[in-house]
Design a protein around this motif. Sequence first.
Motif, PDB file in Angstrom:
ATOM      1  N   VAL A 369    -117.420 -61.747 -25.667  1.00  0.00           N
ATOM      2  CA  VAL A 369    -116.902 -61.543 -24.315  1.00  0.00           C
ATOM      3  C   VAL A 369    -116.965 -60.076 -23.920  1.00  0.00           C
ATOM      4  O   VAL A 369    -117.100 -59.763 -22.733  1.00  0.00           O
ATOM      5  CB  VAL A 369    -115.459 -62.082 -24.177  1.00  0.00           C
ATOM      6  N   GLU A 370    -116.899 -59.169 -24.866  1.00  0.00           N
ATOM      7  CA  GLU A 370    -116.964 -57.751 -24.507  1.00  0.00           C
ATOM      8  C   GLU A 370    -118.337 -57.393 -23.956  1.00  0.00           C
ATOM      9  O   GLU A 370    -118.465 -56.462 -23.161  1.00  0.00           O
ATOM     10  CB  GLU A 370    -116.619 -56.871 -25.711  1.00  0.00           C
ATOM     11  N   ALA A 371    -119.366 -58.156 -24.349  1.00  0.00           N
ATOM     12  CA  ALA A 371    -120.698 -57.954 -23.790  1.00  0.00           C
ATOM     13  C   ALA A 371    -120.886 -58.732 -22.498  1.00  0.00           C
ATOM     14  O   ALA A 371    -121.520 -58.250 -21.551  1.00  0.00           O
ATOM     15  CB  ALA A 371    -121.767 -58.371 -24.801  1.00  0.00           C
ATOM     16  N   LEU A 372    -120.311 -59.934 -22.428  1.00  0.00           N
ATOM     17  CA  LEU A 372    -120.476 -60.776 -21.248  1.00  0.00           C
ATOM     18  C   LEU A 372    -119.730 -60.220 -20.039  1.00  0.00           C
ATOM     19  O   LEU A 372    -120.141 -60.443 -18.899  1.00  0.00           O
ATOM     20  CB  LEU A 372    -119.983 -62.188 -21.545  1.00  0.00           C
ATOM     21  N   TYR A 373    -118.618 -59.530 -20.280  1.00  0.00           N
ATOM     22  CA  TYR A 373    -117.784 -59.018 -19.187  1.00  0.00           C
ATOM     23  C   TYR A 373    -117.557 -57.524 -19.396  1.00  0.00           C
ATOM     24  O   TYR A 373    -116.454 -57.083 -19.722  1.00  0.00           O
ATOM     25  CB  TYR A 373    -116.461 -59.775 -19.137  1.00  0.00           C
ATOM     26  N   PRO A 374    -118.605 -56.722 -19.227  1.00  0.00           N
ATOM     27  CA  PRO A 374    -118.508 -55.296 -19.556  1.00  0.00           C
ATOM     28  C   PRO A 374    -117.552 -54.517 -18.664  1.00  0.00           C
ATOM     29  O   PRO A 374    -117.135 -53.422 -19.028  1.00  0.00           O
ATOM     30  CB  PRO A 374    -119.953 -54.807 -19.378  1.00  0.00           C
ATOM     31  N   ASP A 375    -117.192 -55.060 -17.514  1.00  0.00           N
ATOM     32  CA  ASP A 375    -116.301 -54.347 -16.603  1.00  0.00           C
ATOM     33  C   ASP A 375    -114.829 -54.613 -16.894  1.00  0.00           C
ATOM     34  O   ASP A 375    -113.958 -54.146 -16.156  1.00  0.00           O
ATOM     35  CB  ASP A 375    -116.601 -54.733 -15.150  1.00  0.00           C
ATOM     36  N   HIS A 376    -114.545 -55.373 -17.959  1.00  0.00           N
ATOM     37  CA  HIS A 376    -113.161 -55.728 -18.266  1.00  0.00           C
ATOM     38  C   HIS A 376    -112.828 -55.336 -19.703  1.00  0.00           C
ATOM     39  O   HIS A 376    -113.698 -55.362 -20.582  1.00  0.00           O
ATOM     40  CB  HIS A 376    -112.934 -57.232 -18.086  1.00  0.00           C
ATOM     41  N   ASP A 377    -111.582 -55.009 -19.920  1.00  0.00           N
ATOM     42  CA  ASP A 377    -111.087 -54.759 -21.268  1.00  0.00           C
ATOM     43  C   ASP A 377    -110.707 -56.113 -21.858  1.00  0.00           C
ATOM     44  O   ASP A 377    -109.637 -56.654 -21.577  1.00  0.00           O
ATOM     45  CB  ASP A 377    -109.888 -53.824 -21.245  1.00  0.00           C
ATOM     46  N   THR A 378    -111.569 -56.659 -22.694  1.00  0.00           N
ATOM     47  CA  THR A 378    -111.358 -58.003 -23.227  1.00  0.00           C
ATOM     48  C   THR A 378    -110.645 -57.998 -24.572  1.00  0.00           C
ATOM     49  O   THR A 378    -110.580 -59.033 -25.233  1.00  0.00           O
ATOM     50  CB  THR A 378    -112.702 -58.731 -23.364  1.00  0.00           C
ATOM     51  N   SER A 379    -110.124 -56.849 -24.977  1.00  0.00           N
ATOM     52  CA  SER A 379    -109.405 -56.805 -26.252  1.00  0.00           C
ATOM     53  C   SER A 379    -108.029 -57.460 -26.143  1.00  0.00           C
ATOM     54  O   SER A 379    -107.414 -57.786 -27.154  1.00  0.00           O
ATOM     55  CB  SER A 379    -109.252 -55.357 -26.729  1.00  0.00           C
ATOM     56  N   THR A 380    -107.540 -57.643 -24.916  1.00  0.00           N
ATOM     57  CA  THR A 380    -106.315 -58.397 -24.677  1.00  0.00           C
ATOM     58  C   THR A 380    -106.637 -59.514 -23.694  1.00  0.00           C
ATOM     59  O   THR A 380    -107.743 -59.565 -23.129  1.00  0.00           O
ATOM     60  CB  THR A 380    -105.202 -57.512 -24.097  1.00  0.00           C
ATOM     61  N   ILE A 381    -105.663 -60.393 -23.449  1.00  0.00           N
ATOM     62  CA  ILE A 381    -105.911 -61.473 -22.503  1.00  0.00           C
ATOM     63  C   ILE A 381    -105.511 -61.103 -21.084  1.00  0.00           C
ATOM     64  O   ILE A 381    -105.612 -61.931 -20.182  1.00  0.00           O
ATOM     65  CB  ILE A 381    -105.170 -62.759 -22.926  1.00  0.00           C
ATOM     66  N   ASN A 382    -105.139 -59.862 -20.862  1.00  0.00           N
ATOM     67  CA  ASN A 382    -104.787 -59.443 -19.507  1.00  0.00           C
ATOM     68  C   ASN A 382    -105.962 -59.570 -18.547  1.00  0.00           C
ATOM     69  O   ASN A 382    -105.769 -59.757 -17.344  1.00  0.00           O
ATOM     70  CB  ASN A 382    -104.286 -58.000 -19.510  1.00  0.00           C
ATOM     71  N   TRP A 383    -107.161 -59.470 -19.054  1.00  0.00           N
ATOM     72  CA  TRP A 383    -108.327 -59.515 -18.177  1.00  0.00           C
ATOM     73  C   TRP A 383    -108.502 -60.885 -17.523  1.00  0.00           C
ATOM     74  O   TRP A 383    -109.143 -60.998 -16.479  1.00  0.00           O
ATOM     75  CB  TRP A 383    -109.583 -59.123 -18.929  1.00  0.00           C
ATOM     76  N   TYR A 384    -107.943 -61.936 -18.098  1.00  0.00           N
ATOM     77  CA  TYR A 384    -108.008 -63.236 -17.441  1.00  0.00           C
ATOM     78  C   TYR A 384    -107.331 -63.172 -16.078  1.00  0.00           C
ATOM     79  O   TYR A 384    -107.832 -63.691 -15.087  1.00  0.00           O
ATOM     80  CB  TYR A 384    -107.289 -64.297 -18.278  1.00  0.00           C
ATOM     81  N   HIS A 385    -106.193 -62.537 -16.069  1.00  0.00           N
ATOM     82  CA  HIS A 385    -105.432 -62.442 -14.823  1.00  0.00           C
ATOM     83  C   HIS A 385    -106.132 -61.506 -13.849  1.00  0.00           C
ATOM     84  O   HIS A 385    -106.197 -61.770 -12.645  1.00  0.00           O
ATOM     85  CB  HIS A 385    -104.017 -61.946 -15.120  1.00  0.00           C
ATOM     86  N   ASP A 386    -106.677 -60.407 -14.366  1.00  0.00           N
ATOM     87  CA  ASP A 386    -107.286 -59.412 -13.490  1.00  0.00           C
ATOM     88  C   ASP A 386    -108.659 -59.841 -12.996  1.00  0.00           C
ATOM     89  O   ASP A 386    -109.046 -59.511 -11.884  1.00  0.00           O
ATOM     90  CB  ASP A 386    -107.427 -58.074 -14.227  1.00  0.00           C
TER      91      ASP A 386
END
Length: 964
Positions: A369-386
Amino acid sequence: MTKGLEVMYKFPFFVILVMAAFGGSANEKQQKSKFSVFSPSDMSVVNTHSPAFVFSIGDVFSLGDVLTTQKACDGNTPVASHKATLTVLETGDATSEEEVFAHHKVMFSRQMDIPLGCQYKASFEDLTLEEHVGYAWYFRDEETGERSPLNRIIYAQQHLGGNVNPFECKENHVREGSFLSKNQRGEWQQNTLDAANESAAVLYDEGHDDDMSAMLKDQHFVIYQKLNAPLIQGENYQVNLSLKTLEPGAGFQLNVLAFNDDFSGIDPNAHTAVIGLTGTLPDTHHWLRVPLEAWTAFDHFESIAIAVVPIDDEKPPVVLLDRMCVSRTDQSPCDNTNDDGTTNDIVDFTAPDAQGPIETEFEYLLGAVEALYPDHDTSTINWYHDGIGDTPLGCASVDNEKDSQEELDLLAEYETEDAQFDDDATLIDDAIADVLAQTRDLFAAPFSQITPISNDSKKCSPSDWLARDPEKPFSGRDIVYIHGLQMAALKGNVTLPANFQEKWPTDSSAFYQGGVFHDEATSNYWNLHIKHALGFDPNTPVGRPSNSYLVVTYSANQRLDVGIHAVLSQIKDAMGGVNDGVVQSEVAYQGSRCFGDSGIVVVTHSTGGLVASAMFGLAEKSHSDPAVNNFYGDVRFITEKIDAQVGINAAYGGSDVAEFALGLLSDISLSPFLTTALEHHIDFIYPAINPAGLVNLNIWYNSILVDLVPSNASTKWRPWMESTIPTLTLVSAIAGKTAESGPLGMIQGITKGFDDAVLFPTSQANSVVKRPRFEVTNRKLLKDKSMGKKKRNRIIADTKKASGAGYRNYVMSPTLGVTGMLQHQSVKALVDLPNQNVANHHTVLQTTGDHLDTVNDVFRNGANYGYAKFHDRNNEESSIVFNSALYSQGLLHPDFGGLTREWVRKKTWGFYLPRLWFLNGQWWKPRIIWHYHEQIKWKRHYHLLKDHDSKMGIDYMYDYVLRD
């Protein structure tokens, strides 16, 4: 086929007809005429071999007008009539009206009496049009010699609408997508699926409407090239291509990839992305046009590969590929249509000369996911909301299947059970409310039985000589294991003779090595877990464990405050070198250092989590709170050595099962369904060998069951759980976990929806949310078609009974769920209200395990952990880290943040349909182009940790927690 009469037209008459109907200027063509054609109109597709014809002869009107005043001929009103002849011609390869009449291939002709001035409808049983053949029809007034316009039609039962050029490709990124240059410049290479044997692509002297294509055979099932222009990050693209099976096999899937650098195989990685993967494509001896779903490039990519993946390696096909197009599209992946004109209404069509619709259920890896969504910090699940609104996760679920009647029928059954459960809950609350109120005092045991714990002399030498080892679990820290509820101790109250009756501290030897409680906590609880985690088998001790450890114990027949005293005392003795239960990691341990000198990690399970968290808070207040100090003494010296707690399926919020068990044991008259479930669930023999023990309320109201009642856990103990010692939790839940285990299925009345068969996920996460919620706009998407049928039915039933607009009192389907997250609670709630978790308690993992998977049942599945005893997939682990400080504080290794992988699981229904294409610039040359349409029955994007299929949830905790 029934053929009509052959009619020969003399050339002079033909010239008159053409001049009369089509000659002259444009203005002359718009002059008034006596004829009107209503149906079938020119350039139309009919879906029957014997269409009805509607036309009229009568009042003068414009050919382009719609006759709003002219009525259908009713046969009752006497009117004048003319004889007229309706004629149907085959058009063949004609490119003009002149050629149609010149070929004069009449397949049907019929003379009729036509009433004047009304719309006449005629149909003929002996008229049989041939499918996918071009025709033209007209009628002629035999009395005047005039004829109607020529109307071109074609018959197709099912077809794709729209006159679209199937080969149109705007700004094609592919070089030589039609192979007409015969690969002379080496545009195309071929290889095996694992990139083991590269060579120039093999061509074949046949193409889709041209003379050349690429041939994939002999294990060389991939062709690829460097594009003439790279794919741009953030842009949407669609792939279209043609294929044909030259030699049949057992079916195959088409996998299209984008990549950079050299081709390294079809598995996604840092340089390779999956554009799309089709369902199973059957063998087809005609050319087939295949469109893929729209795809958003998450990076710049320079090359593309098209792979044919055989379903059976023993029966590989020989496939031709042609007319490849990769172009930008306005369509978004969130459209979820892959639509080229069909609708969901087409459900029974089988293409001629091809296999029928094929249903395929499959999954594939998209990548990290860190490659698929490079504009998001995917190390936590906060990016789902954002980011859920502007990423594919915003459209991660598709569901086009209807609920079965069986699923609908189950609703009434579940609603009845739920009503009984609500009645039982009221009975129990009323019956034990007064007793529970009397148990809210902090200390239940008389002070005369408890001696404060002192920091007395040690037989070991405190030392920091043992350096941390990042290669060991928790970097080599010592480990304390605290077990959950010992059912054997509770059952001991109702056996003859009674056993497990020893009490702390008067019978303290029963709690140390060799004692009955310690033996139960090791042999029947932790030993298999320790063997798995530390590489040491306590049952056949050979060698040394990776970490020194201590198993501590307490009695379920005593209250929590006494259990905490027992645990603190055993840890204190281990730290002083006087607890023989310590299993040493080093031969030179004794006399060289004290247990805990290199730090301690407390690993807890079930009730053990409640014991530990309350113990931490009490210990930190033991110097300032007189009541705590009088009971425990100043025990900060013990917990100061503890660096963290790892809670596994821990009962921080208590268990509803405990409350209902007290109701059953209190002889409250419960409904039969709940009584049966509880008797089975808590493994009591009922009626017991010693029935008197069941009704001795003094036994049960002095047991730890009282502390596990959720209202007690939250009211009495939660305030003491806040401490400076961090707790990292592993949460387990399965939708309807108990629904497949015989009588346990009835326990759904207690732990509804999502549970590990004992605890709600929120209890395991120490969340203050009474019931987990997840906001969802389409409740239908909560169900998961890949879970077991009974589990699926259970969650469907729960989902349909949602409370409030868009809310459900249970979490998302954890088994291959809508987002893939095995949420213990709403992502929205986690992000918006992060303080809903008790301070310093942090969720890390959620798994699809049951309550005992990680302790005494850890090896029940042998080497294949992926399949649980109920034959349901049980190998999923997902990250639910929401606090990024876990990484910066060193509690969780940063590498854990990059472990999440995105998978797609879906069911497709693929079929072929023809599209009628009228060649541009031609008067009338209909072509049949077969198109593959893949309808998505359901689809899920979900997120799992790397190596989830071979690792257990506890493996990630040991590998990534406190790895200095």
